[in-house]
Design an enzyme around this catalytic site. Structure first.
Site: not given
Length: 329
Positions: A247, A276, A295
């Site tokens: 993450r 993000e 991602h």
């Protein structure tokens, strides 16, 4: 596992509903109808339904024994009188109100393990790309510049893998084929693991300092938030490559930016960032020694096939009363 407060003799509760309801939710560009078709092949004796409309979904949810998708909220759970199992299609469950499932007596399973092949390939591809300087070679090709450049080999190197869950384990197993020594970092080092050595998070600096490259494959927790800060980046060698498929919040972005700008580490491959999505004017985009994907490491055409394998096994276990695979509630 059904709700003890629901009386099966209640005329409002229909016990003859579908075996599995595939919710109207799309994932990685794939439609739930595809998931339903795969499940029909794996569970030929079961009724698998995928509603075409929201009204159909509400009706099926009222009587279904199993529902699968990425989310059910409290209101939906309250209306699901027959539901025994919610089969999540994400490895993580942080987006779910797990207490609500417990309150309704509904078991929850996750999709842990479905990402192992695709994310492992992403990690190995990223390490090779930066070791061989493929981004630089691509830039030279775009400019028509015939230039050689120094490279590294993975063989004989050491990679520290932070997080030894299903993905971290898969990465370690695949790196072994490249002649790479691996060091694992996990919360419970006494459990050992697939790596040559295992460290606890208290010794993460020692693991990173003993490695050439670092792969982040851990969940975002109080322990791992901001784990890769200026100090940990200093523990990495200057030829080190950082790969983050965990993450974005595991890494302090400003510290990484400074380390990359000043050649304190060789390169970084980032599938996740903080923030993000990464703003299009963020300075990370401009660095030649960084590759960034949106991602996307978890993207695979085989996602629903792997989810279906877990669910098909759990439907059989549900029938027999056996312990469910990947159960979290």
């Amino acid at each position: 596992m059904s709700d003890p407060d629901v009386d099966s003799s209640d005329p409002d509760v229909d016990s003859s509903g579908p075996d599995v309801l595939v919710l109207r939710q799309k994932l990685h560009g794939q439609d739930g109808a595809d998931y339903a078709e795969i499940l029909r092949e794996k569970l030929p004796g079961k009724e698998i339904v995928h509603p075409a409309t929201p009204d159909e979904q509400r009706e099926f949810l009222r009587t279904a024994r199993v529902a699968t998708g990425f989310e059910l909220d409290r209101d939906q759970l309250a209306a699901a009188g027959n539901l025994e199992l919610f089969a999540g299609v994400y490895a993580g469950t942080g987006h779910l109100e797990l207490e609500a499932f417990e309150d309704h007596g509904v078991a929850v399973t996750n999709a842990s393990g479905v990402h192992v092949p695709n994310i492992s390939e992403y990690v190995i591809g990223s390490l090779i790309a930066h070791a061989r300087q493929f981004p630089r070679a691509w830039d030279n090709k775009q400019r028509g510049a015939w230039q050689t450049h120094p490279v590294l080999e993975l063989q004989g190197s050491t990679v520290a893998i932070v997080g030894l869950g299903a993905i971290g384990t898969g990465i370690a197993e695949r790196l072994d084929a490249f002649g790479v020594e691996t060091l694992g970092v996990r919360y419970t080092p006494e459990k050992g693991g697939p790596t040559d050595e295992v460290y606890g998070f208290d010794d993460v600096h020692a693991a990173v300092a003993a490695a050439d490259h670092v792969v982040l494959a851990c969940p975002l927790t109080e322990t791992t938030a901001g784990l890769v800060d200026a100090e940990l980046l200093t523990s990495m060698p200057t030829h080190g490559i950082l790969v983050n498929i965990a993450r974005g919040g595991v890494v302090e972005t400003d510290a990484l930016l400074e380390a990359l700008r000043h050649d304190e580490i060789r390169a970084a491959a980032l599938d996740v960032t903080d923030p993000e999505p990464l703003p299009n004017d963020h300075p990370l985009w401009d660095l030649d020694n960084v590759t960034i994907t949106a991602h996307n490491a978890g993207n695979t055409p085989n996602y629903f096939d792997r989810c279906a394998e877990i669910l098909a096994e759990n439907v059989e276990r549900l029938d027999s009363g056996a312990e469910l695979e990947n159960r979290v509630v």
